[in-house]
Design a protein around this motif. Structure first.
Motif, PDB file in Angstrom:
ATOM      1  N   ASN A 165      -0.290   1.130  -7.991  1.00 40.99           N
ATOM      2  CA  ASN A 165       0.987   1.044  -7.290  1.00 40.99           C
ATOM      3  C   ASN A 165       0.778   0.643  -5.831  1.00 40.99           C
ATOM      4  OD1 ASN A 165       3.796   1.175  -7.038  1.00 40.99           O
ATOM      5  ND2 ASN A 165       3.683   3.235  -6.217  1.00 40.99           N
ATOM      6  N   PRO A 166       0.324  -0.592  -5.602  1.00 42.60           N
ATOM      7  CA  PRO A 166       0.120  -1.034  -4.221  1.00 42.60           C
ATOM      8  C   PRO A 166       1.460  -1.260  -3.539  1.00 42.60           C
ATOM      9  CG  PRO A 166      -0.143  -2.887  -5.688  1.00 42.60           C
ATOM     10  CD  PRO A 166       0.040  -1.668  -6.560  1.00 42.60           C
ATOM     11  N   ILE A 167       1.472  -1.122  -2.217  1.00 41.69           N
ATOM     12  CA  ILE A 167       2.679  -1.360  -1.439  1.00 41.69           C
ATOM     13  C   ILE A 167       2.254  -1.773  -0.032  1.00 41.69           C
ATOM     14  CG2 ILE A 167       2.924   1.047  -0.669  1.00 41.69           C
ATOM     15  CD1 ILE A 167       5.990   0.695  -1.165  1.00 41.69           C
ATOM     16  N   THR A 168       3.042  -2.634   0.579  1.00 43.74           N
ATOM     17  CA  THR A 168       2.734  -3.044   1.955  1.00 43.74           C
ATOM     18  C   THR A 168       3.179  -1.931   2.904  1.00 43.74           C
ATOM     19  OG1 THR A 168       4.873  -4.111   2.300  1.00 43.74           O
ATOM     20  CG2 THR A 168       3.092  -5.487   1.395  1.00 43.74           C
ATOM     21  N   PRO A 169       2.652  -1.920   4.134  1.00 42.80           N
ATOM     22  CA  PRO A 169       3.105  -0.916   5.101  1.00 42.80           C
ATOM     23  C   PRO A 169       4.623  -0.960   5.312  1.00 42.80           C
ATOM     24  CG  PRO A 169       1.091  -1.935   5.886  1.00 42.80           C
ATOM     25  CD  PRO A 169       1.528  -2.711   4.659  1.00 42.80           C
ATOM     26  N   ALA A 170       5.209  -2.148   5.368  1.00 43.46           N
ATOM     27  CA  ALA A 170       6.658  -2.270   5.554  1.00 43.46           C
ATOM     28  C   ALA A 170       7.414  -1.724   4.349  1.00 43.46           C
ATOM     29  CB  ALA A 170       7.037  -3.726   5.799  1.00 43.46           C
ATOM     30  N   GLY A 171       6.899  -1.969   3.158  1.00 41.06           N
ATOM     31  CA  GLY A 171       7.534  -1.460   1.950  1.00 41.06           C
ATOM     32  C   GLY A 171       7.508   0.059   1.895  1.00 41.06           C
ATOM     33  N   TYR A 172       6.378   0.643   2.292  1.00 44.27           N
ATOM     34  CA  TYR A 172       6.272   2.101   2.305  1.00 44.27           C
ATOM     35  C   TYR A 172       7.224   2.682   3.357  1.00 44.27           C
ATOM     36  CZ  TYR A 172       4.382   6.787   2.091  1.00 44.27           C
ATOM     37  OH  TYR A 172       4.261   8.143   1.927  1.00 44.27           O
ATOM     38  N   ALA A 173       7.308   2.036   4.499  1.00 45.10           N
ATOM     39  CA  ALA A 173       8.211   2.507   5.557  1.00 45.10           C
ATOM     40  C   ALA A 173       9.661   2.481   5.077  1.00 45.10           C
ATOM     41  CB  ALA A 173       8.041   1.660   6.815  1.00 45.10           C
ATOM     42  N   ALA A 174      10.028   1.474   4.290  1.00 46.75           N
ATOM     43  CA  ALA A 174      11.392   1.380   3.762  1.00 46.75           C
ATOM     44  C   ALA A 174      11.664   2.507   2.767  1.00 46.75           C
ATOM     45  CB  ALA A 174      11.618   0.017   3.110  1.00 46.75           C
ATOM     46  N   LEU A 175      10.692   2.808   1.893  1.00 47.80           N
ATOM     47  CA  LEU A 175      10.854   3.932   0.958  1.00 47.80           C
ATOM     48  C   LEU A 175      11.040   5.230   1.728  1.00 47.80           C
ATOM     49  CD1 LEU A 175       8.194   3.483  -1.895  1.00 47.80           C
ATOM     50  CD2 LEU A 175      10.649   3.100  -2.011  1.00 47.80           C
ATOM     51  N   LYS A 176      10.202   5.444   2.731  1.00 55.30           N
ATOM     52  CA  LYS A 176      10.257   6.678   3.524  1.00 55.30           C
ATOM     53  C   LYS A 176      11.578   6.773   4.283  1.00 55.30           C
ATOM     54  CE  LYS A 176       7.758   9.975   6.052  1.00 55.30           C
ATOM     55  NZ  LYS A 176       8.920  10.870   6.085  1.00 55.30           N
ATOM     56  N   ALA A 177      12.053   5.659   4.830  1.00 54.98           N
ATOM     57  CA  ALA A 177      13.322   5.660   5.564  1.00 54.98           C
ATOM     58  C   ALA A 177      14.480   6.020   4.631  1.00 54.98           C
ATOM     59  CB  ALA A 177      13.563   4.297   6.213  1.00 54.98           C
ATOM     60  N   ARG A 178      14.464   5.490   3.419  1.00 59.12           N
ATOM     61  CA  ARG A 178      15.514   5.815   2.445  1.00 59.12           C
ATOM     62  C   ARG A 178      15.461   7.298   2.088  1.00 59.12           C
ATOM     63  NH1 ARG A 178      20.482   5.375   0.697  1.00 59.12           N
ATOM     64  NH2 ARG A 178      20.675   5.669  -1.543  1.00 59.12           N
ATOM     65  N   TYR A 179      14.272   7.818   1.860  1.00 64.96           N
ATOM     66  CA  TYR A 179      14.087   9.236   1.540  1.00 64.96           C
ATOM     67  C   TYR A 179      14.608  10.106   2.691  1.00 64.96           C
ATOM     68  CZ  TYR A 179      11.790  13.573   0.136  1.00 64.96           C
ATOM     69  OH  TYR A 179      11.544  14.867  -0.231  1.00 64.96           O
ATOM     70  N   ASP A 180      14.197   9.782   3.906  1.00 63.71           N
ATOM     71  CA  ASP A 180      14.615  10.561   5.081  1.00 63.71           C
ATOM     72  C   ASP A 180      16.129  10.511   5.278  1.00 63.71           C
ATOM     73  OD1 ASP A 180      11.960  11.192   5.481  1.00 63.71           O
ATOM     74  OD2 ASP A 180      11.680   9.771   7.132  1.00 63.71           O
ATOM     75  N   HIS A 181      16.735   9.346   5.032  1.00 68.45           N
ATOM     76  CA  HIS A 181      18.184   9.204   5.172  1.00 68.45           C
ATOM     77  C   HIS A 181      18.912  10.085   4.157  1.00 68.45           C
ATOM     78  CE1 HIS A 181      22.117   7.359   5.762  1.00 68.45           C
ATOM     79  NE2 HIS A 181      22.176   7.189   4.457  1.00 68.45           N
ATOM     80  N   LEU A 182      18.470  10.027   2.908  1.00 65.71           N
ATOM     81  CA  LEU A 182      19.109  10.844   1.869  1.00 65.71           C
ATOM     82  C   LEU A 182      18.965  12.331   2.169  1.00 65.71           C
ATOM     83  CD1 LEU A 182      18.051   8.980  -1.399  1.00 65.71           C
ATOM     84  CD2 LEU A 182      20.359   9.161  -0.457  1.00 65.71           C
ATOM     85  N   LEU A 183      17.752  12.740   2.520  1.00 68.67           N
ATOM     86  CA  LEU A 183      17.473  14.153   2.740  1.00 68.67           C
ATOM     87  C   LEU A 183      18.103  14.674   4.031  1.00 68.67           C
ATOM     88  CD1 LEU A 183      15.954  16.563   1.512  1.00 68.67           C
ATOM     89  CD2 LEU A 183      14.006  15.931   2.934  1.00 68.67           C
ATOM     90  N   GLY A 184      18.063  13.885   5.083  1.00 68.76           N
ATOM     91  CA  GLY A 184      18.518  14.357   6.384  1.00 68.76           C
ATOM     92  C   GLY A 184      19.976  14.104   6.700  1.00 68.76           C
ATOM     93  N   LYS A 185      20.606  13.122   6.018  1.00 74.24           N
ATOM     94  CA  LYS A 185      21.989  12.781   6.353  1.00 74.24           C
ATOM     95  C   LYS A 185      22.936  12.925   5.160  1.00 74.24           C
ATOM     96  CE  LYS A 185      24.762   9.127   8.550  1.00 74.24           C
ATOM     97  NZ  LYS A 185      25.921   9.964   8.506  1.00 74.24           N
ATOM     98  N   GLU A 186      22.703  12.146   4.094  1.00 72.19           N
ATOM     99  CA  GLU A 186      23.652  12.134   2.983  1.00 72.19           C
ATOM    100  C   GLU A 186      23.749  13.469   2.254  1.00 72.19           C
ATOM    101  OE1 GLU A 186      24.342   8.967   0.206  1.00 72.19           O
ATOM    102  OE2 GLU A 186      23.264   7.561   1.510  1.00 72.19           O
ATOM    103  N   ARG A 187      22.602  14.060   1.925  1.00 72.63           N
ATOM    104  CA  ARG A 187      22.641  15.307   1.164  1.00 72.63           C
ATOM    105  C   ARG A 187      23.325  16.430   1.945  1.00 72.63           C
ATOM    106  NH1 ARG A 187      20.733  19.873  -0.955  1.00 72.63           N
ATOM    107  NH2 ARG A 187      20.455  19.944  -3.217  1.00 72.63           N
TER     108      ARG A 187
END
Length: 162
Positions: A9-31
Motif C-alpha cells: 500500500n504505497p502512498i506519496t507524502p501528499a496522498g498521506y497528508a490528504a488522508l490524514k487531513a480528511r481523518y482530522d476533519h471528520l474527527l475534530g469538526k464533523e463528528r
C-alpha cells in the motif's frame, strides 16, 4: 527505496497528508457537530419521529465507518517519496509517464497510491491494470494492457519523477 520492494500500500507524502487531513476533519469538526445535533434532538422527545435525531444518528454511523476505514488505510500505508527512486530510467511508484497508443494519441499519467488515485487528474493507482503493465518499463518499451474494451498497446515516451 528499492524499486523491486514496493510495499503493498504505497502512498506519496501528499496522498498521506490528504488522508490524514480528511481523518482530522471528520474527527475534530464533523463528528462533534453531529454529536451536538443528536444530543439536542434527543432532548426533544419522541425519537422515532425526530428527523434531526434519526439523520444525526445515521450520519454519525457514516462518519464512524469512514474514520475506521481511514485509520486502517493510514496504518498500512507506506509513504514513499517518488524523487528518491534510485532507478529513474524505469517506471516505478511515483513516476509520471508519457505514453502513446497505436494512433500516437499521447497522455501523461502519474502512478500513485490506490488511496490517492484520481482518473480525472491522470493519477492512476499503483495496482490498476495500466500501472501494473507499465511497471519496470523503460522509454521505448511497448506494453499491452487488457482493459474491459479489449487489449491496447502503449509505448513509453518519457519517464519523470517529481
Amino acid at each position: 527505496m528499492a524499486s523491486s520492494a514496493v510495499p503493498s500500500n504505497p502512498i506519496t507524502p501528499a496522498g498521506y497528508a490528504a488522508l490524514k487531513a480528511r481523518y482530522d476533519h471528520l474527527l475534530g469538526k464533523e463528528r462533534p457537530e453531529i454529536v451536538e445535533i443528536v444530543s439536542w434532538a434527543a432532548g426533544n422527545g419522541d425519537r422515532s419521529e425526530n428527523g434531526d435525531y434519526l439523520y444525526g444518528r445515521k450520519r454519525m454511523r457514516e462518519i464512524d465507518r469512514e474514520l475506521a476505514h481511514l485509520a486502517r488505510r493510514m496504518k498500512i500505508a507506506r509513504v514513499l517519496e517518488p524523487t528518491e527512486q534510485p532507478d529513474k530510467s524505469r517506471v516505478f511508484f511515483g513516476a509520471s509517464v508519457e505514453i502513446a497508443d497505436e494512433d500516437d494519441a499521447r497522455r501523461t499519467l502519474t502512478i500513485v497510491g490506490d488511496d490517492e488515485q484520481d482518473a480525472g487528474a491522470d493519477r492512476i493507482g499503483w495496482s490498476s491494470p495500466l500501472a501494473r503493465a507499465l511497471r519496470g518499463a523503460a522509454v521505448g518499451d511497448l506494453r499491452t494492457v487488457r482493459l474491459p474494451g479489449g487489449e491496447r498497446e502503449w509505448e513509453v515516451i518519457s519517464i519523470a519523477y517529481h
